[in-house]
Design a protein around this motif. Structure first.
Motif, mmCIF file in Angstrom:
data_model
loop_
_atom_site.group_PDB
_atom_site.id
_atom_site.type_symbol
_atom_site.label_atom_id
_atom_site.label_comp_id
_atom_site.label_asym_id
_atom_site.label_seq_id
_atom_site.Cartn_x
_atom_site.Cartn_y
_atom_site.Cartn_z
ATOM 1 N N LEU A 1 -6.290 -19.870 -9.873
ATOM 2 C CA LEU A 1 -6.313 -21.299 -10.167
ATOM 3 C C LEU A 1 -7.310 -21.615 -11.292
ATOM 4 N N MET A 2 -8.343 -20.778 -11.394
ATOM 5 C CA MET A 2 -9.336 -20.951 -12.468
ATOM 6 C C MET A 2 -8.901 -20.259 -13.764
ATOM 7 N N LYS A 3 -7.610 -19.858 -13.813
ATOM 8 C CA LYS A 3 -6.993 -19.273 -15.001
ATOM 9 C C LYS A 3 -7.502 -17.878 -15.337
ATOM 10 N N GLU A 4 -8.024 -17.178 -14.326
ATOM 11 C CA GLU A 4 -8.411 -15.785 -14.552
ATOM 12 C C GLU A 4 -7.149 -14.923 -14.591
ATOM 13 N N SER A 5 -7.104 -13.968 -15.486
ATOM 14 C CA SER A 5 -5.951 -13.085 -15.617
ATOM 15 C C SER A 5 -5.921 -12.057 -14.487
ATOM 16 N N PRO A 6 -4.754 -11.840 -13.848
ATOM 17 C CA PRO A 6 -4.655 -10.792 -12.820
ATOM 18 C C PRO A 6 -5.085 -9.417 -13.339
ATOM 19 N N ILE A 7 -4.763 -9.134 -14.597
ATOM 20 C CA ILE A 7 -5.166 -7.843 -15.192
ATOM 21 C C ILE A 7 -6.686 -7.725 -15.245
ATOM 22 N N LYS A 8 -7.347 -8.818 -15.627
ATOM 23 C CA LYS A 8 -8.810 -8.818 -15.678
ATOM 24 C C LYS A 8 -9.387 -8.694 -14.274
ATOM 25 N N ILE A 9 -8.792 -9.409 -13.319
ATOM 26 C CA ILE A 9 -9.250 -9.322 -11.927
ATOM 27 C C ILE A 9 -9.105 -7.887 -11.413
ATOM 28 N N LEU A 10 -7.976 -7.240 -11.730
ATOM 29 C CA LEU A 10 -7.757 -5.850 -11.319
ATOM 30 C C LEU A 10 -8.834 -4.935 -11.901
ATOM 31 N N ALA A 11 -9.161 -5.138 -13.180
ATOM 32 C CA ALA A 11 -10.194 -4.319 -13.823
ATOM 33 C C ALA A 11 -11.545 -4.524 -13.145
ATOM 34 N N MET A 12 -11.842 -5.752 -12.748
ATOM 35 C CA MET A 12 -13.119 -6.039 -12.092
ATOM 36 C C MET A 12 -13.157 -5.484 -10.666
ATOM 37 N N ILE A 13 -12.007 -5.506 -9.970
ATOM 38 C CA ILE A 13 -11.948 -4.884 -8.641
ATOM 39 C C ILE A 13 -12.239 -3.386 -8.762
ATOM 40 N N SER A 14 -11.604 -2.747 -9.740
ATOM 41 C CA SER A 14 -11.822 -1.319 -9.973
ATOM 42 C C SER A 14 -13.292 -1.046 -10.296
ATOM 43 N N ARG A 15 -13.869 -1.908 -11.136
ATOM 44 C CA ARG A 15 -15.289 -1.765 -11.496
ATOM 45 C C ARG A 15 -16.182 -1.874 -10.265
ATOM 46 N N GLN A 16 -15.860 -2.820 -9.381
ATOM 47 C CA GLN A 16 -16.670 -3.006 -8.176
ATOM 48 C C GLN A 16 -16.564 -1.797 -7.253
ATOM 49 N N PHE A 17 -15.350 -1.269 -7.079
ATOM 50 C CA PHE A 17 -15.194 -0.050 -6.275
ATOM 51 C C PHE A 17 -16.020 1.094 -6.871
ATOM 52 N N LYS A 18 -16.039 1.173 -8.205
ATOM 53 C CA LYS A 18 -16.791 2.239 -8.880
ATOM 54 C C LYS A 18 -18.289 2.100 -8.628
ATOM 55 N N ILE A 19 -18.813 0.861 -8.722
ATOM 56 C CA ILE A 19 -20.247 0.634 -8.493
ATOM 57 C C ILE A 19 -20.620 0.975 -7.058
ATOM 58 N N ILE A 20 -19.748 0.600 -6.108
ATOM 59 C CA ILE A 20 -20.001 0.926 -4.697
ATOM 60 C C ILE A 20 -20.020 2.444 -4.507
ATOM 61 N N LEU A 21 -19.059 3.136 -5.119
ATOM 62 C CA LEU A 21 -18.992 4.597 -5.000
ATOM 63 C C LEU A 21 -20.225 5.247 -5.615
#
Length: 341
Positions: free
Chosen positions: A246-266
């Motif tokens: 709703l805040m106009k964030e791109s799903p592709i960008k959100i996916l990249a950030m999810i991946s980044r967060q998983f990487k930082i946790i790992l």
């Protein structure tokens, strides 16, 4: 080169302030690092000191082109100032200190040794290679300051001072909550303080005020989403995802950030198991210490093999979206559902 500290200004920062007071300037300055607000602030301070109001057109050149040729910079530097003591040349994000054209970078390294006394040259860069000829030439012939991400305790002090000037009272726990929800650099923090001032007026700020009016950073939303995924709260994770859309964030960008967060946790989980403390992990993976602390809490919800699989799934999802095998919004939603179910 020294990293700027909000509480204890280093010698280079003192030198810049002295230059401004005395109206005596170095031939070349390099402002680099991740904190854009501080780079802009000191560039603006120098600009105001060097160029009087109304004299910008004849005495100021600003270059933004990443394909910049040294001839353009040197021509601007060699031009005499018009009815002013100095000419100011500003070069922003040229990449000549990092992955730019090495031939042009080396040419510029020779030129900065001979900048006219009537010219001040300022470079503003995000990334630098300290091994480059250009970096070494600037550090020998001028001033280099790296504006790194401020330490959390320094940022807390700064936020309280800025808030106080706007008539706001913020207790330490509220300030910590505030900066951990904004987390997008000092410029964003300053803008959100202004919003709080308009919303609250004057008086004490609460966490509810922050939730009501402040825009949480994409990084914070992703962090909360992955936290919900780890806690198997599928509905919460989907709600956060939909709010970001709703805040106009791109799903592709959100996916990249999810991946980044998983990487930082790992990374945090792996280094912690190897015996590293939070502060050491933060330095190694270039994150704030409180981010690492929260990631270590999240890491308890995931086994390493699950995190690795999640990273692979994110990569596969990205490929499938870009090759048209799956619609982007649905692809990201499937990742969320798989790991939050």
């Amino acid at each position: 080169m020294r990293v700027f500290n909000l509480e204890k200004s280093n010698d280079d920062i003192k030198k810049i302030n002295d230059d401004i007071k005395e109206h005596k300037f170095e031939r070349v300055y390099l402002f680099c690092g991740a904190e854009k607000f501080l780079k802009k602030k000191y560039c603006d301070d120098l600009t105001k000191a060097i160029i009087p109001d109304g004299a910008e057109m004849m005495n100021l050149d600003v270059f933004l082109d990443k394909r910049l040729e040294v001839g353009s910079i040197s021509d601007a530097c060699e031009t005499l100032p018009f009815m002013n003591d100095f000419r100011l040349v500003i070069v922003k994000d040229s990449e000549l200190f990092d992955k730019g054209n090495k031939i042009e970078s080396d040419k510029l390294a020779e030129y900065v040794k001979n900048i006219p006394e009537t010219t001040v040259l300022i470079f503003i860069e995000d990334k630098i290679d300290k091994r480059s000829k250009l970096y070494n030439a600037v550090s020998k012939n001028g001033i280099v300051v790296e504006f790194g991400v401020p330490k959390e305790k320094d940022l807390v002090t700064w936020v309280k001072k800025v808030a106080k000037k706007r008539g706001l009272i913020m207790q330490n726990d509220v300030v910590y909550y505030f900066i951990r929800n904004i987390n997008d650099g000092m410029e964003a923090v300053l803008a959100e303080i202004e919003k709080l001032a308009d919303y609250v007026g004057q008086g004490e700020v609460t966490e509810k005020h922050i939730d009501d009016i402040c825009t949480k950073s994409l990084e914070v939303n992703i962090f909360n989403m992955v936290k919900a995924i780890g806690n198997k709260k599928l509905e919460d994770a989907i709600d956060i995802y939909n709010n970001m859309l709703l805040m106009k964030e791109s799903p592709i960008k959100i996916l990249a950030m999810i991946s980044r967060q998983f990487k930082i946790i790992l990374q945090s989980k792996y280094l912690s198991e190897k015996g590293f403390y939070k502060s050491d992990i933060a330095k190694k993976i270039n994150q704030r210490e409180f981010t690492v602390a929260e990631c270590l809490i999240q890491a308890k919800q995931f086994k390493k093999k699950v995190l690795l699989q999640a990273l692979n799934d994110c990569l596969e999802c990205d490929v499938n979206i870009k090759t048209g095998k799956i619609q982007e919004r649905l692809g990201v939603e499937m990742i969320i559902m798989k790991y939050a179910s």
